[in-house]
Design an enzyme around this catalytic site. Sequence first.
Site, PDB file in Angstrom:
ATOM      1  N   LYS A  65      27.708   0.048 -12.868  1.00  0.00           N
ATOM      2  CA  LYS A  65      26.611  -0.228 -13.844  1.00  0.00           C
ATOM      3  C   LYS A  65      26.820  -1.940 -14.548  1.00  0.00           C
ATOM      4  O   LYS A  65      27.806  -1.857 -14.858  1.00  0.00           O
ATOM      5  CB  LYS A  65      26.488   0.871 -14.870  1.00  0.00           C
ATOM      6  CG  LYS A  65      25.080   0.928 -15.460  1.00  0.00           C
ATOM      7  CD  LYS A  65      24.149   1.455 -14.413  1.00  0.00           C
ATOM      8  CE  LYS A  65      22.573   1.537 -14.926  1.00  0.00           C
ATOM      9  NZ  LYS A  65      21.920   2.249 -14.005  1.00  0.00           N
ATOM     10  N   GLY A 100       5.770   8.752 -18.890  1.00  0.00           N
ATOM     11  CA  GLY A 100       5.985   7.385 -18.207  1.00  0.00           C
ATOM     12  C   GLY A 100       5.420   7.325 -16.673  1.00  0.00           C
ATOM     13  O   GLY A 100       5.538   8.010 -15.817  1.00  0.00           O
TER      14      GLY A 100
END
Length: 355
Positions: free
Chosen positions: A80, A176
């Site tokens: 990440k 969302g």
Amino acid sequence: MELLDAMAQGGHEQVIAVQDDATGLRGWIALHHTRRGPTYGGIRVWDYRNGGEAALDALRLSQTMTYKCVLAGVQGGGAKTVIVSNWLRDRRGAVRELGRRIEALRGVYRAGPDVGFDHNDLRILAETTRYVAHHHKGVLRPAEEATAEGAEAGIRAAMARLDCNDLDGARVAIQGLGAVGMALARRMVRAGAEVIGADPRAAACEHASNLGVRLVDVAEILSVEADVLAPCALGGVLHNISIPRLRCRVVAGVANNVLASSYLSPLLSERGILFLPDFVINAGALIEGAGHEATGRSDWSAEIQGIGGTVTRLLESCDRHGLTMVEAAHEYAGAILDAEENAREREETEAALSR
Ligand code: NAD
């Protein structure tokens, strides 16, 4: 907690600090597990309070990415990148500089988009590095379509478990309506589900409404009565305060790290809510991107549909061992990693003995 201690606790291999004065680039690249092939993980640009908070987020997210690879059958490990947004002065320059740092890792890490880093940023990144995951260039569909396909497969498996073999007439609430939320809404409407959605962006709401999505206020969406709740916005939305308010049978975590902490998963079980961990059901784009890169094949639907089978297997394991889905997923991925590690050690020992 001190960075090296936190790395040791999570089994992380390497964390690289990135800094560039000219552009205001500041952040970390965390490589959790490099022994299974390339590492995959998105780039998150976020308003972290400080570098320490950003580093811990990178550690947490990269570890989850390893589990995601293992459970999705992707030959790779977790990584990440997190970038502290408030330091950025020249965003385009910073993304290009980040690309150079990723290029210098020579393919150990393949970066993709994440919160705060969109397809345009990804295009800029590709100007300075070849190592961009799921960069479709007209060959692959947009990542969110693959992600939504996998999420649907997971949702169908969970619903079948609740004796509902058809989404026709099921009620699905989506928090969302961005890239992946909208793609999932489209699929759910097509399957005949009654879809309820919320998003603070007016344009997204208008688009969803045209698809047939019934809109509610963002403050209401988590407590809407529904068969399935799919959080598709940000992580950390399920916590001590929101969990008691849920009125759904299944939570299909699509946003990364939907649970504020994995320690909260028993709270959902106690309420009789089946929680599908995000790192199990949102792996569609990873499967497609990594698979395409490794083989050149562009249709990965069969493998993505396999997410349904993984959900069913994990549910069986929950029944057998009295685990939550999060515990079952961690245990299953951990067992695969341990077995691979043991096999690697055996091979290395045999090779050394035969020299
Ligand atoms: P996105 O930025 O396109 O969409 C997020 C949407 O959530 C936006 O429309 C935003 O307005 C909305 N939103 C923000 N706060 C909200 C709130 N309080 N209530 C309701 N809506 C809210 O991002 P995306 O690519 O769709 O990704 C969504 C999540 O899924 C992220 O956590 C991402 O890491 C995860 N994810 C995405 C993919 C993918 O293929 N895009 C793959 C795996 C995981």
